[in-house]
Design an enzyme around this catalytic site. Structure first.
Site, mmCIF file in Angstrom:
data_model
loop_
_atom_site.group_PDB
_atom_site.id
_atom_site.type_symbol
_atom_site.label_atom_id
_atom_site.label_comp_id
_atom_site.label_asym_id
_atom_site.label_seq_id
_atom_site.Cartn_x
_atom_site.Cartn_y
_atom_site.Cartn_z
ATOM 1 C CB CYS A 51 -9.208 -2.321 -10.043
ATOM 2 S SG CYS A 51 -9.646 -3.376 -8.631
ATOM 3 N NE ARG A 98 -10.535 -1.262 -1.814
ATOM 4 C CZ ARG A 98 -9.016 -1.668 -1.828
ATOM 5 N NH1 ARG A 98 -8.964 -2.506 -2.580
ATOM 6 N NH2 ARG A 98 -8.177 -0.946 -1.163
ATOM 7 N NE ARG A 147 -1.229 -7.074 -1.197
ATOM 8 C CZ ARG A 147 -1.656 -5.637 -1.433
ATOM 9 N NH1 ARG A 147 -0.925 -5.129 -2.236
ATOM 10 N NH2 ARG A 147 -2.852 -5.498 -0.854
ATOM 11 N NE ARG A 204 -5.769 0.619 -3.834
ATOM 12 C CZ ARG A 204 -5.214 0.804 -4.987
ATOM 13 N NH1 ARG A 204 -4.882 1.964 -5.487
ATOM 14 N NH2 ARG A 204 -4.681 -0.217 -5.747
ATOM 15 C CG HIS A 237 -2.048 -1.119 1.007
ATOM 16 N ND1 HIS A 237 -1.946 -2.044 1.639
ATOM 17 C CD2 HIS A 237 -3.339 -0.964 0.470
ATOM 18 C CE1 HIS A 237 -2.937 -3.084 1.259
ATOM 19 N NE2 HIS A 237 -3.758 -2.250 0.597
ATOM 20 C CG ASN A 288 -2.460 -5.079 -6.148
ATOM 21 O OD1 ASN A 288 -2.122 -5.340 -7.556
ATOM 22 N ND2 ASN A 288 -2.743 -3.703 -5.808
ATOM 23 C CG ASP A 289 -5.045 -8.605 -1.220
ATOM 24 O OD1 ASP A 289 -4.004 -8.664 -0.519
ATOM 25 O OD2 ASP A 289 -5.966 -7.642 -0.667
ATOM 26 C CD GLU A 301 -9.598 -7.464 -2.755
ATOM 27 O OE1 GLU A 301 -8.296 -6.762 -2.424
ATOM 28 O OE2 GLU A 301 -10.854 -7.499 -1.935
#
Length: 582
Positions: free
Chosen positions: A507, A337, A470, A300, A193, A459-460, A436
């Site tokens: 995304c 989100r 990550r 976000r 992040h 990403n997740d 995710e």
């Protein structure tokens, strides 16, 4: 000192030139500032004034506690006041200020942290419990120091490059408001992040620079090259001149791209691809529009919590934020989100206690179900702001259909509340979910019948599919977007949603990698959301492709066995001119 080049991992591109400020973890996220010898005496006097003020605050608190709870409870604060007034304790802090030439805040935090570690090693349970007293004394001292001319990054003249071990998302946001132009860190990864924030704010960041804190000193001249994965300490005049020229070219190129009107991306054979922007801050609206986004595919909202922490944003604060977002991007659609806090992100005030495995624990929609009162405030603000534009609401980290149904029921309640109160709102906001979790990916066909849209958060999804944290530099090389298992999972999601009225987008950070664009379009994705500055690059890449040529590419990628093989195949695809990319 001679020039030194360190190779790392560039996770946010571009070039930054400035002077180093070393950030060391002293507990409570306290910055270390290097002081000149002439400033040591005044700094020690500042600490002594703060200690007197903290002692007075503790004494007042003790009196109030004694009146409310009696002598036994008040004696706890008495022990803390004695510690605060202890000469040996104060001498440790003063000696550290003098010997290290550092600000009092850092000396206090580091000294208390060291003593706390020693307390924890003592066999006596009574003495071990005194570590809580030490933490409270540290908090009182730091609070007092912050009211007595505390130091800020803005005091340092010129551009600042922050050098440290790691950086929390909250700090990245806070420092972006100062004169920070880049980050050089020992720890980090491409999809953390903190990295996402740096990339969104166009601040170059290089991570995995093992030992950088030992090599860099405050006020060192520094160059960060996020494109070439390196940091240069003490650059020669010749190297500095080269990078100043490169920085000028990059800034000029940004301006040229930003001046181009935003147009819908099209493949060479005329297939339209919708390119959306990922945003963390309202400050990024101008960039999103300048670089040609068709809307926002992911806002976000948790970063607003991070900015406000330790306070929790009110409904009116949320309403003002979402209104500004929708009005600034009108008439483009905006997908917000709901807060994705938990795991290793900020929101400690929401947790019932420490979690042994936070990445797999109470986060996203799971945290929402535990604390619906916080979600109600955000949802009320969203439905009220929806009258100002084209809003969609998306749920993070769903793993079961029950979670989606819980959320839909909560939204129904919110709409009924607002109607009963006579507040302006849009009851028909589209609802969606992020895919995710591998379990949700495998049930994409079922989720597609529950919501208006789905968005793949790679990403997740990569993290959970490959069992790779990550944020962990020790396994960073295993975080592989081109892993065949990841590609097959993406294909299964697209196939599952096909034939339903559900809209599908992607995304995650994979959307911004032009190497992967042929595969993503080849499996059928037509909506990609990314950092605003990636939009022109991906748009250009899309223009080079013919959809009818991508079927064999997709099939070849899915048949391969390793991530390296996939990357080599995609890197070797011929360009329209017939030149193979290296």
């Amino acid at each position: 000192m001679s020039m030194r080049v360190m190779e790392g991992l560039g996770v946010s591109g571009g070039v930054a030139i400035g002077r180093a400020v070393c950030v060391e973890d002293a507990g409570d996220e306290v910055l270390r500032f290097h002081l000149g010898r002439a400033d040591i005496g005044p700094e020690i006097r500042r600490f002594e004034e703060a200690r007197d003020a903290a002692f007075a605050d503790l004494s007042k608190a003790r009196v109030k506690m004694e009146q409310a709870l009696g002598d036994d409870m008040a004696s706890i604060l008495e022990a803390q006041a004695l510690l605060l007034n202890d000469k040996a304790f104060a001498r440790r802090i003063v000696d550290r200020i003098r010997s290290r030439q550092v600000n009092a805040e850092w000396a206090v935090a580091r000294t208390c942290n060291e003593l706390e570690i020693r307390f924890a090693e003592i066999e006596s349970e009574y003495l071990r419990e005194r570590s809580e007293d030490l933490r409270n004394v540290s908090r009182y001292l730091l609070r007092s120091l912050q009211g007595i001319g505390h130091h800020e990054l803005s005091e340092i003249e010129g551009n600042v490059v922050l050098v440290g071990k790691e950086l929390a998302p909250s700090d990245a946001l806070r420092f972006s408001r100062e004169n920070v132009v880049g980050f050089a860190l020992e720890v980090g990864g491409k999809a953390t992040h903190t990295t996402i924030i740096a990339r969104g704010l166009n601040l170059p960041m290089v991570v995995n620079l093992t030992g950088i804190l030992e090599l860099a000193t405050d006020q060192d001249p520094v160059i960060i090259d996020g494109d070439e994965d390196r940091i240069i300490l003490h650059p020669t005049p010749e190297v500095l001149a080269l990078y100043e020229a490169k920085l000028g070219r990059l800034q000029s190129a940004d301006e040229d791209v930003a001046r181009q009107p935003g147009v819908q991306a099209r493949t060479g054979d005329g297939v339209e691809i919708e390119l959306l922007a990922n945003l963390e801050l309202v400050d990024e609206i101008d960039d999103a529009i300048r670089f040609g986004c068709c809307g926002v595919g992911l806002y976000r909202s948790e970063f607003f919590f991070i900015e406000k922490s330790p306070e929790i944003p009110t409904e009116e604060e949320h309403f003002a934020l979402f209104s500004a977002l929708l009005e600034g991007l009108h008439p483009r659609p905006v997908t917000v989100r709901t807060f994705d806090l938990g795991g290793r992100q900020l929101a400690r005030e929401l947790f019932p206690g420490e979690e042994e495995n936070p990445v797999l624990g109470l986060r996203g929609i799971r945290l929402t179900r535990l604390h619906p009162e916080i979600m109600r405030s955000q949802l009320r603000a969203l439905y009220r702001a929806a009258v100002k534009g084209d809003l969609r609401i998306m749920i993070p980290l769903v793993s079961t259909l029950e979670e989606v149904r819980f959320f839909k029921a909560l939204c129904t309640e919110i709409v009924a509340e607002l109607a009963a109160e006579g507040l302006a709102h849009d009851p028909d906001v589209r609802l969606g979910a992020m895919i995710e979790v591998p379990g949700a990916a495998l049930l994409a066909d079922h989720f597609a019948r529950e919501v208006d849209f789905l968005s793949i958060g790679t990403n997740d999804l990569i993290q959970y599919s490959l069992a790779v944290d990550r944020n962990n530099e020790h396994v960073a090389e295993l975080y592989q977007p081109t892993h065949p298992a990841v590609l097959r999972l993406l294909k299964s999601i697209v196939d599952g949603v096909a034939g339903t009225p559900c809209e599908l987008s992607l995304c995650g950070e994979m959307a911004s990698d032009p190497l992967l664009t042929p595969f993503l379009l080849g499996i059928g994705l037509r909506r990609l959301s990314m950092g605003p500055r990636s939009i022109p690059v991906i748009s250009e890449k899309i223009g080079e492709l013919q959809i009818e040529d991508l079927g064999p590419v997709t099939e070849a990628c899915l048949a391969l066995q390793t991530a390296d093989e996939v990357r080599e195949l995609l890197a070797g695809l011929p360009s329209p001119s017939g030149v193979t990319r290296a």
